[in-house]
Design a protein around this motif. Structure first.
Motif, mmCIF file in Angstrom:
data_model
loop_
_atom_site.group_PDB
_atom_site.id
_atom_site.type_symbol
_atom_site.label_atom_id
_atom_site.label_comp_id
_atom_site.label_asym_id
_atom_site.label_seq_id
_atom_site.Cartn_x
_atom_site.Cartn_y
_atom_site.Cartn_z
ATOM 1 N N ALA A 1 -8.014 -5.480 7.669
ATOM 2 C CA ALA A 1 -7.018 -4.898 6.774
ATOM 3 C C ALA A 1 -7.710 -4.558 5.466
ATOM 4 C CB ALA A 1 -5.882 -5.884 6.537
ATOM 5 N N MET B 1 -1.226 -1.618 2.678
ATOM 6 C CA MET B 1 -2.308 -2.171 3.485
ATOM 7 C C MET B 1 -2.323 -1.453 4.830
ATOM 8 S SD MET B 1 -3.116 -6.153 4.380
ATOM 9 C CE MET B 1 -1.730 -6.375 5.468
ATOM 10 N N THR C 1 -7.195 -3.306 1.510
ATOM 11 C CA THR C 1 -6.289 -3.111 0.382
ATOM 12 C C THR C 1 -7.076 -2.506 -0.772
ATOM 13 O OG1 THR C 1 -4.998 -5.048 1.045
ATOM 14 C CG2 THR C 1 -4.686 -4.225 -1.205
ATOM 15 N N HIS C 2 -6.641 -1.338 -1.255
ATOM 16 C CA HIS C 2 -7.279 -0.688 -2.400
ATOM 17 C C HIS C 2 -6.584 -1.163 -3.675
ATOM 18 C CE1 HIS C 2 -9.783 2.220 -0.151
ATOM 19 N NE2 HIS C 2 -8.827 2.111 0.763
ATOM 20 N N ARG C 3 -7.356 -1.792 -4.567
ATOM 21 C CA ARG C 3 -6.784 -2.304 -5.811
ATOM 22 C C ARG C 3 -6.729 -1.209 -6.872
ATOM 23 N NH1 ARG C 3 -10.604 -7.463 -5.978
ATOM 24 N NH2 ARG C 3 -11.652 -6.040 -7.393
#
Length: 203
Positions: A35, A1, A37-39
């Motif tokens: 923030a 993150m 977050t790349h899944r």
């Protein structure tokens, strides 16, 4: 993150200057720190990690208004002198993420000006409304406001805003007392009337 700054509605800027285009929920506004977050499935989760940062500002809850009602605020002010002071941004916050805002140059002059007004905000639907003032005051000068009331064409015209004359003498939760939004914001004795309070923004 990692931390990113929201540039546009769908643009995120990384701290090293890189920019990424993603689908960003409309709840975010320009300047929010988020923030990202790349899944693994290619999706992106975006979360706000801090509120917007202001050097000076206040906000207060105004209550519920009906669709089509108009809100406008009048206030008195005095500045440290006749030089440039800075800008004020007035925001009416409504619904999930609605914002009606306008920015003005702060009027200079070391004397009270009593008929200053915000823009007129018309409710697009029934909603609760919070009023926010963001002050961008130049270094070495100050600006004091007092006696905030509803102004024409508002249905409540003539009524003081909650804690509209700062007589509580302190900041609070933003419901019955003004909420402080920046370090360079103080409740002070009115510079012209020592028996009453006012709000001071400074650079």
């Amino acid at each position: 993150m990692v931390l990113w700054w929201l540039l546009l509605q769908n643009s995120l800027q990384y701290s090293d200057g890189r920019v990424e285009i993603v689908d960003v929920p409309k709840a975010f506004t320009v300047g929010d720190v988020v923030a990202v977050t790349h899944r693994r499935d290619g999706g992106v989760v975006v979360q706000r990690v801090s509120p917007p940062l202001y050097s000076a500002g206040i906000e207060i809850y105004l209550g519920e208004f009906l669709s089509g009602e108009q809100v406008r605020v009048r206030f008195a002010s005095i500045a440290s002198g006749n030089t440039d002071i800075g800008t004020l941004t007035f925001q009416f916050l409504y619904g999930e993420s609605g914002v009606s805002e306008q920015t003005y140059n702060i009027p200079s002059g070391n004397y009270w000006q009593a008929e200053l007004v915000t823009h007129t905000f018309t409710l697009p639907y029934d909603s609760e409304v919070t009023f926010r003032i963001i002050a961008n005051v130049l270094s070495g000068v100050w600006y004091v406001i007092d006696y905030l009331d509803y102004y024409y064409p508002t249905a409540r015209r003539g009524e003081l805003l909650p804690d509209g004359n700062f007589e509580s003498g302190s900041f609070g939760d933003g419901i019955t007392q003004w909420k402080k939004l920046g370090a360079k914001t103080e409740i002070v004795l009115n510079p012209s009337y020592d028996s009453s309070y006012a709000c001071k923004f400074y650079g």
